[in-house]
Design a protein around this motif. Structure first.
Motif, PDB file in Angstrom:
ATOM      1  N   GLU A  19       0.844  -1.191   0.000  1.00 26.02           N
ATOM      2  CA  GLU A  19       0.000   0.000   0.000  1.00 26.02           C
ATOM      3  C   GLU A  19       0.879   1.240   0.000  1.00 26.02           C
ATOM      4  O   GLU A  19       1.996   1.231   0.524  1.00 26.02           O
ATOM      5  N   SER A  20       0.354   2.324  -0.579  1.00 20.85           N
ATOM      6  CA  SER A  20       1.047   3.607  -0.534  1.00 20.85           C
ATOM      7  C   SER A  20       0.834   4.244   0.835  1.00 20.85           C
ATOM      8  O   SER A  20      -0.108   3.913   1.557  1.00 20.85           O
ATOM      9  N   THR A  21       1.696   5.178   1.203  1.00 20.26           N
ATOM     10  CA  THR A  21       1.574   5.909   2.466  1.00 20.26           C
ATOM     11  C   THR A  21       1.502   7.404   2.170  1.00 20.26           C
ATOM     12  O   THR A  21       1.511   7.829   1.007  1.00 20.26           O
ATOM     13  N   ASP A  22       1.439   8.215   3.216  1.00 22.19           N
ATOM     14  CA  ASP A  22       1.407   9.667   3.031  1.00 22.19           C
ATOM     15  C   ASP A  22       2.683  10.180   2.372  1.00 22.19           C
ATOM     16  O   ASP A  22       2.684  11.225   1.737  1.00 22.19           O
ATOM     17  N   SER A  23       3.775   9.425   2.544  1.00 17.60           N
ATOM     18  CA  SER A  23       5.050   9.810   1.940  1.00 17.60           C
ATOM     19  C   SER A  23       5.225   9.098   0.599  1.00 17.60           C
ATOM     20  O   SER A  23       5.001   7.888   0.489  1.00 17.60           O
ATOM     21  N   ALA A  24       5.615   9.865  -0.424  1.00 18.28           N
ATOM     22  CA  ALA A  24       5.737   9.293  -1.777  1.00 18.28           C
ATOM     23  C   ALA A  24       6.856   8.274  -1.879  1.00 18.28           C
ATOM     24  O   ALA A  24       6.861   7.435  -2.788  1.00 18.28           O
ATOM     25  N   ASP A  25       7.835   8.330  -0.959  1.00 17.22           N
ATOM     26  CA  ASP A  25       8.978   7.410  -1.069  1.00 17.22           C
ATOM     27  C   ASP A  25       8.939   6.290  -0.033  1.00 17.22           C
ATOM     28  O   ASP A  25       9.945   5.645   0.233  1.00 17.22           O
ATOM     29  N   THR A  26       7.760   6.044   0.566  1.00 16.15           N
ATOM     30  CA  THR A  26       7.610   4.982   1.564  1.00 16.15           C
ATOM     31  C   THR A  26       6.366   4.150   1.251  1.00 16.15           C
ATOM     32  O   THR A  26       5.314   4.701   0.921  1.00 16.15           O
ATOM     33  N   PHE A  27       6.506   2.814   1.348  1.00 16.53           N
ATOM     34  CA  PHE A  27       5.392   1.907   1.053  1.00 16.53           C
ATOM     35  C   PHE A  27       5.179   0.961   2.229  1.00 16.53           C
ATOM     36  O   PHE A  27       6.138   0.550   2.885  1.00 16.53           O
ATOM     37  N   LEU A  28       3.917   0.626   2.480  1.00 18.34           N
ATOM     38  CA  LEU A  28       3.570  -0.286   3.569  1.00 18.34           C
ATOM     39  C   LEU A  28       3.419  -1.686   2.986  1.00 18.34           C
ATOM     40  O   LEU A  28       2.555  -1.918   2.136  1.00 18.34           O
ATOM     41  N   VAL A  29       4.269  -2.611   3.424  1.00 15.57           N
ATOM     42  CA  VAL A  29       4.284  -3.977   2.879  1.00 15.57           C
ATOM     43  C   VAL A  29       3.837  -4.948   3.970  1.00 15.57           C
ATOM     44  O   VAL A  29       4.397  -4.954   5.073  1.00 15.57           O
ATOM     45  N   SER A  30       2.803  -5.738   3.679  1.00  8.69           N
ATOM     46  CA  SER A  30       2.254  -6.682   4.656  1.00  8.69           C
ATOM     47  C   SER A  30       2.480  -8.111   4.181  1.00  8.69           C
ATOM     48  O   SER A  30       2.369  -8.408   2.990  1.00  8.69           O
ATOM     49  N   GLY A  31       2.795  -9.008   5.126  1.00  6.67           N
ATOM     50  CA  GLY A  31       3.043 -10.408   4.784  1.00  6.67           C
ATOM     51  C   GLY A  31       2.572 -11.338   5.873  1.00  6.67           C
ATOM     52  O   GLY A  31       1.955 -10.927   6.863  1.00  6.67           O
ATOM     53  N   ARG A  32       2.890 -12.626   5.708  1.00  5.63           N
ATOM     54  CA  ARG A  32       2.387 -13.649   6.615  1.00  5.63           C
ATOM     55  C   ARG A  32       3.258 -13.842   7.858  1.00  5.63           C
ATOM     56  O   ARG A  32       2.942 -14.651   8.716  1.00  5.63           O
ATOM     57  N   GLY A  33       4.375 -13.126   7.946  1.00  3.13           N
ATOM     58  CA  GLY A  33       5.246 -13.283   9.107  1.00  3.13           C
ATOM     59  C   GLY A  33       6.585 -12.621   8.859  1.00  3.13           C
ATOM     60  O   GLY A  33       6.864 -12.151   7.754  1.00  3.13           O
ATOM     61  N   GLU A  34       7.399 -12.584   9.898  1.00  2.00           N
ATOM     62  CA  GLU A  34       8.717 -11.962   9.787  1.00  2.00           C
ATOM     63  C   GLU A  34       9.562 -12.610   8.693  1.00  2.00           C
ATOM     64  O   GLU A  34      10.210 -11.934   7.909  1.00  2.00           O
ATOM     65  N   LEU A  35       9.561 -13.951   8.642  1.00  2.10           N
ATOM     66  CA  LEU A  35      10.399 -14.652   7.669  1.00  2.10           C
ATOM     67  C   LEU A  35       9.940 -14.367   6.241  1.00  2.10           C
ATOM     68  O   LEU A  35      10.754 -14.187   5.333  1.00  2.10           O
ATOM     69  N   HIS A  36       8.627 -14.308   6.035  1.00  2.00           N
ATOM     70  CA  HIS A  36       8.067 -14.007   4.718  1.00  2.00           C
ATOM     71  C   HIS A  36       8.626 -12.685   4.193  1.00  2.00           C
ATOM     72  O   HIS A  36       9.098 -12.585   3.048  1.00  2.00           O
ATOM     73  N   LEU A  37       8.620 -11.641   5.040  1.00  2.00           N
ATOM     74  CA  LEU A  37       9.118 -10.329   4.632  1.00  2.00           C
ATOM     75  C   LEU A  37      10.643 -10.308   4.569  1.00  2.00           C
ATOM     76  O   LEU A  37      11.227  -9.656   3.693  1.00  2.00           O
ATOM     77  N   ALA A  38      11.312 -11.042   5.473  1.00  2.00           N
ATOM     78  CA  ALA A  38      12.779 -11.068   5.475  1.00  2.00           C
ATOM     79  C   ALA A  38      13.323 -11.696   4.183  1.00  2.00           C
ATOM     80  O   ALA A  38      14.343 -11.239   3.641  1.00  2.00           O
ATOM     81  N   ILE A  39      12.660 -12.723   3.680  1.00  2.00           N
ATOM     82  CA  ILE A  39      13.096 -13.361   2.428  1.00  2.00           C
ATOM     83  C   ILE A  39      12.952 -12.390   1.270  1.00  2.00           C
ATOM     84  O   ILE A  39      13.822 -12.303   0.395  1.00  2.00           O
ATOM     85  N   LEU A  40      11.856 -11.619   1.244  1.00  2.00           N
ATOM     86  CA  LEU A  40      11.673 -10.609   0.188  1.00  2.00           C
ATOM     87  C   LEU A  40      12.783  -9.559   0.271  1.00  2.00           C
ATOM     88  O   LEU A  40      13.370  -9.180  -0.752  1.00  2.00           O
ATOM     89  N   ILE A  41      13.084  -9.083   1.478  1.00  2.83           N
ATOM     90  CA  ILE A  41      14.119  -8.063   1.665  1.00  2.83           C
ATOM     91  C   ILE A  41      15.482  -8.594   1.193  1.00  2.83           C
ATOM     92  O   ILE A  41      16.210  -7.924   0.459  1.00  2.83           O
ATOM     93  N   GLU A  42      15.816  -9.816   1.590  1.00  4.29           N
ATOM     94  CA  GLU A  42      17.119 -10.394   1.218  1.00  4.29           C
ATOM     95  C   GLU A  42      17.199 -10.612  -0.300  1.00  4.29           C
ATOM     96  O   GLU A  42      18.253 -10.387  -0.909  1.00  4.29           O
ATOM     97  N   THR A  43      16.096 -11.027  -0.906  1.00  5.71           N
ATOM     98  CA  THR A  43      16.075 -11.223  -2.364  1.00  5.71           C
ATOM     99  C   THR A  43      16.318  -9.902  -3.085  1.00  5.71           C
ATOM    100  O   THR A  43      17.132  -9.826  -4.018  1.00  5.71           O
ATOM    101  N   MET A  44      15.626  -8.840  -2.642  1.00  7.32           N
ATOM    102  CA  MET A  44      15.798  -7.529  -3.265  1.00  7.32           C
ATOM    103  C   MET A  44      17.219  -7.003  -3.048  1.00  7.32           C
ATOM    104  O   MET A  44      17.811  -6.393  -3.946  1.00  7.32           O
ATOM    105  N   ARG A  45      17.769  -7.239  -1.878  1.00  7.83           N
ATOM    106  CA  ARG A  45      19.144  -6.803  -1.582  1.00  7.83           C
ATOM    107  C   ARG A  45      20.131  -7.431  -2.555  1.00  7.83           C
ATOM    108  O   ARG A  45      21.032  -6.762  -3.081  1.00  7.83           O
ATOM    109  N   ARG A  46      19.950  -8.717  -2.830  1.00  6.47           N
ATOM    110  CA  ARG A  46      20.867  -9.426  -3.734  1.00  6.47           C
ATOM    111  C   ARG A  46      20.671  -9.004  -5.188  1.00  6.47           C
ATOM    112  O   ARG A  46      21.549  -9.209  -6.013  1.00  6.47           O
TER     113      ARG A  46
END
Length: 615
Positions: A350-377
């Motif tokens: 979802e978008s937020t009040d700030s144009a450069d920040t997005f709200l990302v929701s997932g099924r748990g910490e690991l679900h979001l951590a895997i996305l973050i690590e994938t994007m980092r690589r």
């Protein structure tokens, strides 16, 4: 309607690390998919680097083997509840499941989660008791515990009357008696053919395919995967795509593929009952129907449980931004997150009040951590906030509800006191406790997801790495009250520069450090954990003043304690509400939201005044 007796579509489901992918390896090898002289890596289906590093399956994958004249399409599914969105999707493609259970551990939390989904869809199961060569293996107990689980989850009489196969997947052995295993997996193949149903289809009806998975190819573009429920699909056939809102879009199939071993084989026509892959439909999404344009018949869309945890993803605003990443703008970040939504159905952006920040929701910490690590690589540079749970309102009473998880803990008997104390502080309710045969104690708790954020690292430290904890989503319950998330403050750099051994030697008296000498730091960067419950600003770039009596080399003689080098998972668990994790392809840094030391002090003072007025 007819049965396609020459096809079986099955999924392999189990708790994480019970041997699913190892069993698939053995099945592939014994069905002669590989040449005798071919070098085949272990866990061949875990092709993702992150899957190999963590030893878990993250993405569901398709393969196929042949047993006699019968083709067995196999889907290897994730065993972790955070990737339950993958499991829920792929169970729509199959007619039966192999439920893999560890002979020593018995059915575990994710076994319960995935099995519930399979039983709700009416699937029959073959129970495979794996690792019966383990020291503490209890095959009979594992079978009885699995039967109890079937009954508890509301299995029908037919579903609860499951066949049992005993295996040692790593050795490629199976049998119907744990004392007498064959030297091959023939008994398992026979059970699949005999006990799991063939797909029931109508070859004369218009084609129907529910898009269950998406993958990409640099040359073919987007590839759709799903099971062909009726009719047939052929190359260059005009079709109609029905989206999740019911809108219709005329399309044309470019190529049709089926699975043979680990390969996708192009065919002219695919018939009902097959799991197929299609190209040429670039705008398709998971949950949509591919059907006949003249006689369209939509299939029910896939329903995935709602996310429970969210965090913000934003453009990196640290003084070191733009140095290490290839992609760092808000436009690139938004494009990448939108691309992830196409195949990660359990994710929300979802978008937020700030144009450069997005709200990302997932099924748990690991679900979001895997996305973050994938994007980092992939070369992305951004910053993320601490995970927070998603609250709900009771529509009838207006009461605030929060997600609750069923927590399964295994710990040495000597750690009983600390386990009960830690989960009690996090509003956990003990529902079951039993003594294990190997000196361990097994606990079952119901605890708010809020209380489990940051729990695992503290738990492993408290049990000296001897404890094991798993959790699975249980439901929503009334807000349990406040929970203290972290007892320690942070050591925060208040001056930019390069960390020195001299400054770190003086700083380590204040707490545990996260950095080593020679690291570039900036004001507001978190460099350690404070031993007290407050933040302390320190100068880690201070150099020893040199005189005629002291040489520059004297700085090297100080003794520094080993720092705690934070992994991504550790960093996400550690940070508080006023802190962020800076993600770059080369580094993971922790920082304060407000970098300026004086501004941070003023903000804290204002917040304390507001809290005092509120009280």
């Amino acid at each position: 309607m007819i049965k396609q007796e020459n096809i079986r579509n099955i999924a392999i489901i189990a708790h994480v690390d019970h041997g699913k992918t190892t069993l698939v390896d053995a099945m592939l090898k014994q069905s002669k998919i590989f040449r005798d002289n071919q070098n085949v890596p272990e866990r061949v289906l875990d092709s993702n680097d992150l899957e190999r590093e963590r030893g878990i399956t993250i993405l569901a994958k398709n393969t196929a083997i042949r047993y006699g004249n019968i083709k067995i399409n196999i889907v290897d599914t994730p065993g972790h509840a955070d990737f339950g969105g993958e499991v829920e999707r792929v169970l729509n493609m199959v007619d039966g499941v192999l439920l893999l259970v560890d002979a020593a551990e018995g059915p575990m939390p994710q076994t319960r989660f995935v099995l519930r989904k399979a039983l709700e869809l009416g699937h029959k199961a073959i129970v495979v008791i794996n690792k019966i060569d383990r020291t503490h293996a209890r095959p009979s107990w594992a079978v009885n515990a699995t039967f109890d689980l079937f009954i508890e989850l509301g299995a029908t009489e037919e579903q609860a009357d499951f066949p049992v196969i005993y295996t040692i997947a790593s050795a490629g052995r199976a049998g119907t008696d744990p004392e007498h295993l064959e030297s091959h997996l023939q008994p398992l193949f026979e059970a699949i053919v005999r006990h799991l149903p063939a797909p029931v289809v109508d070859p004369d009806m218009p084609p129907q395919l529910l898009v269950t998975n998406l993958t990409y190819d640099d040359y073919k573009g987007k590839i759709l995967l799903g099971r062909l429920s009726g009719g047939a699909l052929r190359r260059l056939q005009p079709v109609l795509r029905i989206d999740r809102e019911g809108g219709t879009h005329p399309e044309k199939i470019a190529q049709v593929f089926i699975h043979e071993g680990l390969e996708r084989i192009e065919v002219e026509t695919a018939t009902a009952g097959e799991i197929v892959a299609l190209t040429g439909i670039p705008d398709a999404y998971i949950g949509e129907t591919i059907t006949d344009p003249i006689n369209p018949r939509p299939l029910p869309p896939i329903v995935v449980e709602a996310p429970t945890v969210r965090m913000t993803f934003g453009v990196n605003t640290s003084p070191l931004s733009g140095r290490e990443g290839t992609w760092s703008t808000s436009r690139k970040l938004k494009e990448r997150l939108d691309r992830e939504l196409e195949r990660n159905v359990a994710l929300r952006v979802e978008s937020t009040d700030s144009a450069d920040t997005f709200l990302v929701s997932g099924r748990g910490e690991l679900h979001l951590a895997i996305l973050i690590e994938t994007m980092r690589r992939e070369g992305y540079e951004f910053q993320v906030s601490a995970p927070e749970v998603i609250m709900h309102q009771d529509p009838e009473t207006g009461e605030t509800l929060e997600p609750v998880e069923e927590v399964y803990v295994e710990a040495p008997e000597s750690a009983s006191g600390i386990v009960i104390e830690m989960l009690g502080q996090r509003r956990g309710r003990l529902t079951n406790m039993r003594q294990g045969e190997n000196g361990s104690v097994y606990y079952t708790y119901l605890a708010p997801t809020r209380g489990l954020l940051g729990f695992r690292q503290a738990f492993l430290t408290a049990t000296r790495g001897m404890g094991i904890v798993h959790s699975v989503f249980y439901g929503y319950e009334p807000y349990a009250g406040s929970i203290r998330q972290r007892a320690n403050g942070s050591l925060v750099a208040w001056e930019p520069g390069v960390s020195t051994a001299y400054a770190l030697f003086n700083a380590q008296e204040r707490g545990q450090l996260f950095i080593v000498p020679g690291i570039e730091v900036y004001e507001g960067m978190i460099v350690g954990r404070c031993s007290r419950d407050e933040d302390i600003a320190i100068n880690v770039a201070k150099k020893k003043h040199l005189t005629n009596h002291r040489s520059a080399g004297a700085d090297e003689l100080v003794h520094l304690e080993a720092p705690l080098l934070m992994s991504l998972d550790d960093a996400l668990e550690y940070i508080a509400e006023d802190e962020l994790v800076e993600i770059t392809p080369k580094n993971i840094r922790l920082r304060k939201r407000i970098l300026d030391t004086e501004d941070r002090r003023k903000a804290r003072k204002t917040r304390n005044i507001e809290m005092g007025n509120g009280g």
